[in-house]
Design a protein around this motif. Structure first.
Motif, PDB file in Angstrom:
ATOM      1  N   SER A 161     -49.227  28.115  -1.548  1.00 13.41           N
ATOM      2  CA  SER A 161     -48.998  27.851  -2.967  1.00 13.41           C
ATOM      3  C   SER A 161     -47.810  28.657  -3.465  1.00 13.41           C
ATOM      4  CB  SER A 161     -50.297  28.224  -3.687  1.00 13.41           C
ATOM      5  OG  SER A 161     -50.114  28.462  -5.045  1.00 13.41           O
ATOM      6  N   GLY A 162     -47.206  28.198  -4.551  1.00 11.44           N
ATOM      7  CA  GLY A 162     -46.047  28.901  -5.117  1.00 11.44           C
ATOM      8  C   GLY A 162     -44.803  28.689  -4.267  1.00 11.44           C
ATOM      9  N   GLY A 163     -43.934  29.683  -4.243  1.00 11.23           N
ATOM     10  CA  GLY A 163     -42.684  29.555  -3.477  1.00 11.23           C
ATOM     11  C   GLY A 163     -42.965  29.558  -1.979  1.00 11.23           C
TER      12      GLY A 163
ATOM     13  N   TYR B 185     -52.910  24.578  -5.312  1.00  8.97           N
ATOM     14  CA  TYR B 185     -53.997  24.304  -6.270  1.00  8.97           C
ATOM     15  C   TYR B 185     -53.992  22.841  -6.721  1.00  8.97           C
ATOM     16  CZ  TYR B 185     -54.617  29.353  -6.397  1.00  8.97           C
ATOM     17  OH  TYR B 185     -54.854  30.656  -6.043  1.00  8.97           O
TER      18      TYR B 185
ATOM     19  N   ALA C 176     -46.962  23.617  -4.278  1.00  8.39           N
ATOM     20  CA  ALA C 176     -46.672  23.038  -5.591  1.00  8.39           C
ATOM     21  C   ALA C 176     -46.924  24.094  -6.648  1.00  8.39           C
ATOM     22  CB  ALA C 176     -47.585  21.842  -5.842  1.00  8.39           C
ATOM     23  N   ARG C 177     -46.336  23.883  -7.788  1.00 13.94           N
ATOM     24  CA  ARG C 177     -46.686  24.700  -8.955  1.00 13.94           C
ATOM     25  C   ARG C 177     -47.627  23.826  -9.783  1.00 13.94           C
ATOM     26  NH1 ARG C 177     -43.473  29.387  -7.845  1.00 13.94           N
ATOM     27  NH2 ARG C 177     -41.458  28.737  -7.100  1.00 13.94           N
ATOM     28  N   CYS C 178     -48.808  24.324 -10.063  1.00 13.79           N
ATOM     29  CA  CYS C 178     -49.830  23.494 -10.709  1.00 13.79           C
ATOM     30  C   CYS C 178     -50.269  24.128 -12.026  1.00 13.79           C
ATOM     31  CB  CYS C 178     -51.013  23.349  -9.749  1.00 13.79           C
ATOM     32  SG  CYS C 178     -52.418  22.508 -10.484  1.00 13.79           S
TER      33      CYS C 178
ATOM     34  N   PHE D  26     -54.129  24.107 -13.158  1.00 14.06           N
ATOM     35  CA  PHE D  26     -55.051  25.095 -12.591  1.00 14.06           C
ATOM     36  C   PHE D  26     -55.138  26.338 -13.483  1.00 14.06           C
ATOM     37  CE2 PHE D  26     -56.589  28.296  -9.543  1.00 14.06           C
ATOM     38  CZ  PHE D  26     -57.649  27.597  -8.978  1.00 14.06           C
ATOM     39  N   LYS D  27     -54.175  26.484 -14.387  1.00 18.58           N
ATOM     40  CA  LYS D  27     -54.214  27.629 -15.302  1.00 18.58           C
ATOM     41  C   LYS D  27     -55.234  27.423 -16.414  1.00 18.58           C
ATOM     42  CE  LYS D  27     -49.541  29.315 -14.478  1.00 18.58           C
ATOM     43  NZ  LYS D  27     -48.302  29.806 -15.046  1.00 18.58           N
TER      44      LYS D  27
ATOM     45  N   ARG E 253     -59.652  24.283 -13.337  1.00 23.54           N
ATOM     46  CA  ARG E 253     -60.353  25.039 -12.278  1.00 23.54           C
ATOM     47  C   ARG E 253     -61.754  24.463 -12.047  1.00 23.54           C
ATOM     48  NH1 ARG E 253     -57.501  29.226 -14.908  1.00 23.54           N
ATOM     49  NH2 ARG E 253     -59.309  29.969 -16.065  1.00 23.54           N
TER      50      ARG E 253
ATOM     51  N   GLY F   5     -47.736  33.984  -3.330  1.00 23.73           N
ATOM     52  CA  GLY F   5     -47.248  35.180  -4.017  1.00 23.73           C
ATOM     53  C   GLY F   5     -48.161  35.576  -5.174  1.00 23.73           C
ATOM     54  N   ASP F   6     -47.550  36.304  -6.068  1.00 23.99           N
ATOM     55  CA  ASP F   6     -48.227  36.871  -7.223  1.00 23.99           C
ATOM     56  C   ASP F   6     -49.015  35.829  -8.051  1.00 23.99           C
ATOM     57  OD1 ASP F   6     -48.422  39.169  -8.891  1.00 23.99           O
ATOM     58  OD2 ASP F   6     -47.093  38.160 -10.306  1.00 23.99           O
ATOM     59  N   GLY F   7     -48.370  34.696  -8.322  1.00 23.66           N
ATOM     60  CA  GLY F   7     -49.023  33.636  -9.107  1.00 23.66           C
ATOM     61  C   GLY F   7     -50.227  33.069  -8.373  1.00 23.66           C
TER      62      GLY F   7
ATOM     63  N   THR G  60     -53.012  35.413  -8.667  1.00 19.49           N
ATOM     64  CA  THR G  60     -53.609  35.372 -10.008  1.00 19.49           C
ATOM     65  C   THR G  60     -54.566  34.193 -10.130  1.00 19.49           C
ATOM     66  OG1 THR G  60     -51.575  36.323 -10.881  1.00 19.49           O
ATOM     67  CG2 THR G  60     -53.063  35.349 -12.489  1.00 19.49           C
TER      68      THR G  60
ATOM     69  N   TYR H 151     -58.743  34.387 -10.894  1.00 18.87           N
ATOM     70  CA  TYR H 151     -59.531  33.649 -11.908  1.00 18.87           C
ATOM     71  C   TYR H 151     -60.627  32.829 -11.234  1.00 18.87           C
ATOM     72  CZ  TYR H 151     -56.517  34.589 -15.924  1.00 18.87           C
ATOM     73  OH  TYR H 151     -55.842  35.203 -16.942  1.00 18.87           O
TER      74      TYR H 151
HETATM   75  P1  ADP Z   1     -46.113  32.428  -6.410  1.00 15.07           P
HETATM   76  O1  ADP Z   1     -47.477  32.346  -5.821  1.00 15.07           O
HETATM   77  O2  ADP Z   1     -45.042  32.248  -5.390  1.00 15.07           O
HETATM   78  O3  ADP Z   1     -45.926  33.656  -7.285  1.00 15.07           O
HETATM   79  P2  ADP Z   1     -46.345  30.755  -8.846  1.00 15.07           P
HETATM   80  O4  ADP Z   1     -46.142  31.854  -9.817  1.00 15.07           O
HETATM   81  O5  ADP Z   1     -45.685  29.464  -9.121  1.00 15.07           O
HETATM   82  O6  ADP Z   1     -45.906  31.139  -7.356  1.00 15.07           O
HETATM   83  O7  ADP Z   1     -47.919  30.485  -8.730  1.00 15.07           O
HETATM   84  C1  ADP Z   1     -48.434  29.488  -7.887  1.00 15.07           C
HETATM   85  C2  ADP Z   1     -49.557  28.762  -8.563  1.00 15.07           C
HETATM   86  O8  ADP Z   1     -50.633  29.668  -8.833  1.00 15.07           O
HETATM   87  C3  ADP Z   1     -49.229  28.177  -9.943  1.00 15.07           C
HETATM   88  O9  ADP Z   1     -48.550  26.945  -9.849  1.00 15.07           O
HETATM   89  C4  ADP Z   1     -50.611  27.982 -10.525  1.00 15.07           C
HETATM   90  O10 ADP Z   1     -51.234  26.820 -10.031  1.00 15.07           O
HETATM   91  C5  ADP Z   1     -51.355  29.223  -9.982  1.00 15.07           C
HETATM   92  N1  ADP Z   1     -51.334  30.267 -11.023  1.00 15.07           N
HETATM   93  C6  ADP Z   1     -50.318  31.092 -11.363  1.00 15.07           C
HETATM   94  N2  ADP Z   1     -50.650  31.856 -12.437  1.00 15.07           N
HETATM   95  C7  ADP Z   1     -51.903  31.505 -12.783  1.00 15.07           C
HETATM   96  C8  ADP Z   1     -52.816  31.889 -13.829  1.00 15.07           C
HETATM   97  N3  ADP Z   1     -52.465  32.812 -14.734  1.00 15.07           N
HETATM   98  N4  ADP Z   1     -54.020  31.291 -13.867  1.00 15.07           N
HETATM   99  C9  ADP Z   1     -54.373  30.364 -12.952  1.00 15.07           C
HETATM  100  N5  ADP Z   1     -53.573  29.922 -11.987  1.00 15.07           N
HETATM  101  C10 ADP Z   1     -52.356  30.482 -11.881  1.00 15.07           C
END
Ligand code: ADP
Length: 327
Positions: free
Chosen positions: A12-14, A44, A74-76, A79-80, A85, A105-107, A110, A114
């Motif tokens: 997920s993410g980058g 996600y 993907a960036r989803c 899911f936030k 969820r 990564g960080d996102g 996160t 959750y």
């Molecule tokens: P990375 O994981 O590389 O940091 P992103 O920041 O794009 O990449 O996060 C990847 C995915 O994680 C997001 O597209 C989203 O689906 C999920 N995500 C990021 N932040 C949150 C959040 N605050 N709550 C729920 N899901 C999140």
């Protein structure tokens, strides 16, 4: 303790080189342990779309050397939201997935935080990002490969810079983390390195360039991390040119080529170790943990700590080395 039968794995993410090697390690370790593995496509988003595939050992043949991710990413945004969820949980339950390995990564961490707080699903996270900006691991997956890609680019640019007597500003990835810039800068013999973590005044940079010129350097390379505070390589180059025109000046933005490519041997082995450890953790009953390399050992860190502790990975020594080696 819940017994796990079916592990869902996703990226997920980058994307980062080494993600495929990690998927392979998760799949093969889980199968070795007599478990089923489900590949979740597009991170996600795949949970929301129920985009799942049962994986076997052949699903991960011939991928250890490949960049990107066969499961896609993907960036989803959905899911936030709690509703997103809830749907994701319903879909993974319906598919019989009862444990998750999240690579990102960080996102991504996160989202996993959750999800695993709200629902009864064990999650282990693997740090996969070229930025090396996560607490709990000295190295994230993909960082070594990306740094080597940058070094290769610096070496090539150095050839042309030296032939023409030029000053090059090379912009590298790193919005908040200067790890790639600092390490590739030292390894590529950069004359100056500009980092997000440490503001560089343009006047100080000019003074340094003047020193280099005075010492009859035939070329000069300045590495600019994209998140440094003067607005990126073009802005820095323009401001330097106003006061210092000793060299013919060029800018090169390396961009997304830093994300791709075959993972280095270091990233392949790290990915294998982390994927293996993630499955072992899940099967041992752990949840809400991240796996990481510390020293030369794979260690776990709680997701809570990984998300809230910020680690300054640039040592004072490394910063000093970069200055001493430059002139
Ligand atoms: P990375 O994981 O590389 O940091 P992103 O920041 O794009 O990449 O996060 C990847 C995915 O994680 C997001 O597209 C989203 O689906 C999920 N995500 C990021 N932040 C949150 C959040 N605050 N709550 C729920 N899901 C999140």
């Amino acid at each position: 303790m819940n017994t796990i039968h079916n592990i869902g794995v996703f990226t997920s993410g980058g994307d980062a080189p080494g993600m495929n090697a990690c998927i392979r390690a998760v799949v093969r370790t889980a199968l070795f342990e007599g478990k089923r593995v489900t590949g979740i496509h597009q991170g996600y988003q795949g949970m929301l779309d129920a985009n799942f595939t049962e994986m076997n050992s052949r699903s991960v043949s011939n991928i250890i050397q490949k960049g990107g991710t066969i499961l896609k990413t993907a960036r989803c945004l959905e899911f936030k939201t709690p509703e997103g969820r809830a749907l994701a949980y319903q879909n993974i339950k319906n598919a019989g997935i009862d444990g998750l390995v999240a690579i990102g990564g960080d996102g991504t961490f996160t989202g996993a935080d959750y999800f695993s707080k709200e629902y009864d699903i064990p999650v282990i996270c693997v740090p996969g990002t070229i930025d090396n900006d996560l607490y709990g691991s000295d190295y994230t997956l993909g960082y070594d490969t990306a740094t080597n890609t940058v070094i290769d680019a610096i070496d090539k640019i150095r050839d042309t810079a030296a032939s023409h007597g030029r000053l090059f500003f090379i912009e590298v990835m790193g919005r908040d983390s200067g790890c790639i810039a600092l390490n590739a800068g030292i390894a590529g013999g950069a004359e100056a390195i500009m980092l997000p973590e440490k503001e560089t005044a343009i006047d100080d940079l000019i003074e340094l360039l003047e020193k280099a010129a005075f010492k009859q350097k035939t070329s000069t390379i300045v590495i600019v991390a994209e998140g440094e505070k003067n607005g990126g390589a073009y802005n820095v180059a323009n401001r330097v040119k106003e006061k210092f025109d000793y060299y013919d000046t060029k800018v090169s933005i390396l961009g997304h080529l830093q994300r791709g490519g075959s993972p280095s041997s270091f990233d392949r082995v790290l990915a294998s170790r982390m994927g293996y450890a993630a499955v072992k953790c899940l099967l041992a009953g752990d949840t809400r943990m991240t796996v990481g390399l510390r020293g030369n050992e794979i260690k776990t860190t709680s997701l809570e700590e990984a998300l809230h502790n910020k680690e300054f990975k640039l040592s004072k020594d490394m910063l000093e080395i970069s200055h001493i080696m430059a002139i």
